[in-house]
Design a protein around this motif. Structure first.
Motif, PDB file in Angstrom:
ATOM      1  N   SER A   1       0.831  -1.203   0.000  1.00  7.82           N
ATOM      2  CA  SER A   1       0.000   0.000   0.000  1.00  7.82           C
ATOM      3  C   SER A   1       0.868   1.257   0.000  1.00  7.82           C
ATOM      4  O   SER A   1       0.614   2.210  -0.758  1.00  7.82           O
ATOM      5  CB  SER A   1      -0.919  -0.014   1.221  1.00  7.82           C
ATOM      6  OG  SER A   1      -1.640   1.191   1.317  1.00  7.82           O
TER       7      SER A   1
ATOM      8  N   ARG B   1       2.713   1.528  -3.394  1.00  9.47           N
ATOM      9  CA  ARG B   1       1.821   2.010  -4.445  1.00  9.47           C
ATOM     10  C   ARG B   1       1.576   3.509  -4.303  1.00  9.47           C
ATOM     11  O   ARG B   1       1.535   4.243  -5.296  1.00  9.47           O
ATOM     12  CB  ARG B   1       0.489   1.256  -4.372  1.00  9.47           C
ATOM     13  CG  ARG B   1      -0.519   1.699  -5.427  1.00  9.47           C
ATOM     14  CD  ARG B   1      -1.836   0.993  -5.245  1.00  9.47           C
ATOM     15  NE  ARG B   1      -2.815   1.456  -6.224  1.00  9.47           N
ATOM     16  CZ  ARG B   1      -4.076   1.071  -6.257  1.00  9.47           C
ATOM     17  NH1 ARG B   1      -4.520   0.215  -5.352  1.00  9.47           N
ATOM     18  NH2 ARG B   1      -4.902   1.542  -7.165  1.00  9.47           N
ATOM     19  N   LYS B   2       1.418   3.949  -3.052  1.00  6.65           N
ATOM     20  CA  LYS B   2       1.192   5.368  -2.821  1.00  6.65           C
ATOM     21  C   LYS B   2       2.370   6.198  -3.311  1.00  6.65           C
ATOM     22  O   LYS B   2       2.196   7.256  -3.925  1.00  6.65           O
ATOM     23  CB  LYS B   2       0.960   5.618  -1.332  1.00  6.65           C
ATOM     24  CG  LYS B   2       0.651   7.062  -0.985  1.00  6.65           C
ATOM     25  CD  LYS B   2       0.656   7.274   0.501  1.00  6.65           C
ATOM     26  CE  LYS B   2      -0.375   6.413   1.206  1.00  6.65           C
ATOM     27  NZ  LYS B   2      -0.410   6.693   2.662  1.00  6.65           N
TER      28      LYS B   2
ATOM     29  N   ARG C   1       2.544   6.127  -7.201  1.00  4.39           N
ATOM     30  CA  ARG C   1       1.494   6.937  -7.823  1.00  4.39           C
ATOM     31  C   ARG C   1       1.775   8.424  -7.627  1.00  4.39           C
ATOM     32  O   ARG C   1       1.623   9.211  -8.556  1.00  4.39           O
ATOM     33  CB  ARG C   1       0.131   6.571  -7.226  1.00  4.39           C
ATOM     34  CG  ARG C   1      -0.415   5.211  -7.659  1.00  4.39           C
ATOM     35  CD  ARG C   1      -0.675   5.162  -9.143  1.00  4.39           C
ATOM     36  NE  ARG C   1      -1.286   3.923  -9.550  1.00  4.39           N
ATOM     37  CZ  ARG C   1      -2.586   3.774  -9.793  1.00  4.39           C
ATOM     38  NH1 ARG C   1      -3.389   4.808  -9.658  1.00  4.39           N
ATOM     39  NH2 ARG C   1      -3.063   2.616 -10.172  1.00  4.39           N
TER      40      ARG C   1
ATOM     41  N   LEU D   1      -2.180  10.001 -11.383  1.00  2.00           N
ATOM     42  CA  LEU D   1      -3.383   9.791 -10.586  1.00  2.00           C
ATOM     43  C   LEU D   1      -4.300  10.991 -10.695  1.00  2.00           C
ATOM     44  O   LEU D   1      -3.922  12.035 -11.232  1.00  2.00           O
ATOM     45  CB  LEU D   1      -3.025   9.547  -9.126  1.00  2.00           C
ATOM     46  CG  LEU D   1      -2.572  10.745  -8.284  1.00  2.00           C
ATOM     47  CD1 LEU D   1      -2.625  10.399  -6.811  1.00  2.00           C
ATOM     48  CD2 LEU D   1      -1.165  11.184  -8.650  1.00  2.00           C
ATOM     49  N   SER D   2      -5.512  10.815 -10.164  1.00  2.00           N
ATOM     50  CA  SER D   2      -6.474  11.910 -10.075  1.00  2.00           C
ATOM     51  C   SER D   2      -6.493  12.418  -8.642  1.00  2.00           C
ATOM     52  O   SER D   2      -6.695  11.628  -7.704  1.00  2.00           O
ATOM     53  CB  SER D   2      -7.870  11.437 -10.483  1.00  2.00           C
ATOM     54  OG  SER D   2      -7.894  11.064 -11.845  1.00  2.00           O
TER      55      SER D   2
ATOM     56  N   LYS E   1      -8.050  14.648  -5.562  1.00  2.00           N
ATOM     57  CA  LYS E   1      -9.215  15.342  -5.035  1.00  2.00           C
ATOM     58  C   LYS E   1      -8.833  16.745  -4.606  1.00  2.00           C
ATOM     59  O   LYS E   1      -9.591  17.692  -4.815  1.00  2.00           O
ATOM     60  CB  LYS E   1      -9.796  14.557  -3.859  1.00  2.00           C
ATOM     61  CG  LYS E   1     -10.348  13.205  -4.227  1.00  2.00           C
ATOM     62  CD  LYS E   1     -10.721  12.403  -2.989  1.00  2.00           C
ATOM     63  CE  LYS E   1     -11.749  13.122  -2.139  1.00  2.00           C
ATOM     64  NZ  LYS E   1     -12.130  12.314  -0.943  1.00  2.00           N
TER      65      LYS E   1
ATOM     66  N   SER F   1      -6.106  11.504  -2.785  1.00  2.00           N
ATOM     67  CA  SER F   1      -6.609  10.795  -3.952  1.00  2.00           C
ATOM     68  C   SER F   1      -7.524   9.673  -3.481  1.00  2.00           C
ATOM     69  O   SER F   1      -7.295   9.071  -2.429  1.00  2.00           O
ATOM     70  CB  SER F   1      -5.453  10.222  -4.779  1.00  2.00           C
ATOM     71  OG  SER F   1      -5.932   9.401  -5.823  1.00  2.00           O
ATOM     72  N   GLU F   2      -8.565   9.379  -4.259  1.00  2.00           N
ATOM     73  CA  GLU F   2      -9.515   8.349  -3.855  1.00  2.00           C
ATOM     74  C   GLU F   2      -8.867   6.958  -3.842  1.00  2.00           C
ATOM     75  O   GLU F   2      -9.116   6.161  -2.946  1.00  2.00           O
ATOM     76  CB  GLU F   2     -10.720   8.364  -4.793  1.00  2.00           C
ATOM     77  CG  GLU F   2     -11.569   9.629  -4.696  1.00  2.00           C
ATOM     78  CD  GLU F   2     -12.771   9.575  -5.601  1.00  2.00           C
ATOM     79  OE1 GLU F   2     -12.901   8.586  -6.363  1.00  2.00           O
ATOM     80  OE2 GLU F   2     -13.591  10.514  -5.559  1.00  2.00           O
ATOM     81  N   ARG F   3      -8.035   6.656  -4.813  1.00  2.00           N
ATOM     82  CA  ARG F   3      -7.464   5.310  -4.920  1.00  2.00           C
ATOM     83  C   ARG F   3      -6.107   5.178  -4.254  1.00  2.00           C
ATOM     84  O   ARG F   3      -5.740   4.087  -3.816  1.00  2.00           O
ATOM     85  CB  ARG F   3      -7.337   4.925  -6.399  1.00  2.00           C
ATOM     86  CG  ARG F   3      -8.672   4.801  -7.126  1.00  2.00           C
ATOM     87  CD  ARG F   3      -8.469   4.305  -8.538  1.00  2.00           C
ATOM     88  NE  ARG F   3      -9.740   4.116  -9.223  1.00  2.00           N
ATOM     89  CZ  ARG F   3      -9.850   3.653 -10.473  1.00  2.00           C
ATOM     90  NH1 ARG F   3      -8.747   3.335 -11.161  1.00  2.00           N
ATOM     91  NH2 ARG F   3     -11.046   3.515 -11.017  1.00  2.00           N
ATOM     92  N   SER F   4      -5.345   6.253  -4.179  1.00  3.94           N
ATOM     93  CA  SER F   4      -3.970   6.163  -3.665  1.00  3.94           C
ATOM     94  C   SER F   4      -3.821   6.723  -2.258  1.00  3.94           C
ATOM     95  O   SER F   4      -2.702   6.812  -1.766  1.00  3.94           O
ATOM     96  CB  SER F   4      -3.011   6.895  -4.620  1.00  3.94           C
ATOM     97  OG  SER F   4      -3.097   6.335  -5.913  1.00  3.94           O
TER      98      SER F   4
END
Length: 244
Positions: A97, A100-101, A104, A133-134, A136, A215-218
């Protein structure tokens, strides 16, 4: 001729030196700030914990399985292996986790127009956030922390609290692609009602620029870049009084 342009060690002996903050020139502005090393050490520590726990758990699991297959189970070793396997699964999940963060969220670059900072002075800032990434939101804040070290019995304790948090820049709903980092410009004024940077034997005042990306996913990314704030110059104080 060979003395410093700003004799910090003579005029302000308790103010930290800023040589390590101004030795990297920026591309857009004058200085590029270095990031705190705690983030790098944290990922390195997680990597070591992940490798050690995975290695120990793998060896122990192989021994336990072989004993069960041979018809001579070691129940004590089995009871020890079960919580280790559970802990290792958590360590693997947490490590990937964090990895990945960090993959990203790419490198963060912060440049400023002048340093050290002065109270009630304006400073231009440039932020570049790479990644894929997208977002927020992306918020940059100027933070002042007070740190106190004291003795309590035989223990030495250190407490830190935030005494000022000033939002410098905010970016909402942004998409970052490979090779196209998010770039933002802004200006901010250093407040004059909070103490300057200071370092003594038991107390410290530290200033830093902290950027938080969500970010929502990261998940959430948090990185800090230390800065030095000098005391108000006598000339500035006189000018302020005359203005009043």
């Amino acid at each position: 001729l060979i003395s410093d342009a700003m004799p910090t060690s003579l005029e302000f002996p308790n103010v930290p030196r800023d040589a390590y903050l101004t030795n990297s020139p920026g591309v857009k502005l004058k200085y590029r700030l270095p990031a705190e090393q705690a983030q790098v050490w944290r990922l390195g520590f997680l990597t070591v914990v992940f490798l050690v726990t995975t290695g120990v758990t793998s060896v122990l699991s192989v021994i336990v399985v072989n004993k069960h297959l041979a018809g001579k189970p070691d129940w004590f070793l089995t009871l020890v292996a079960v919580p280790l396997v559970v802990a290792n699964l958590w360590a693997v999940r947490y490590f990937y986790s964090e990895l990945r963060k960090r993959t990203r969220f790419g490198p963060t670059c912060i440049e400023i127009s002048n340093h050290p900072l002065r109270p009630n002075s304006e400073c231009e800032i440039f932020v570049s956030q790479a990644g894929r990434l997208s977002l927020k939101s992306l918020i940059l804040s100027l933070i002042c922390e007070e740190e106190a070290t004291y003795s309590q019995g035989t223990d030495i304790r250190t407490e830190t609290r935030v005494v000022l948090r000033q939002e410098v820049l905010r970016q909402e709903a942004a998409r970052i692609e490979d090779g196209a980092p998010l770039e933002c410009h802004s200006t901010f004024v250093v407040p004059n009602h909070v103490m300057h940077s200071m370092q003594s034997g038991h107390n410290a005042i530290r200033w830093k620029l902290t950027i938080v990306g969500k970010s929502e996913r990261s998940g959430t990314m948090r990185r800090s870049f230390p800065v030095i704030v000098y005391p108000t110059l006598p000339q500035q104080t006189n000018d302020t009084n005359h203005g009043r």
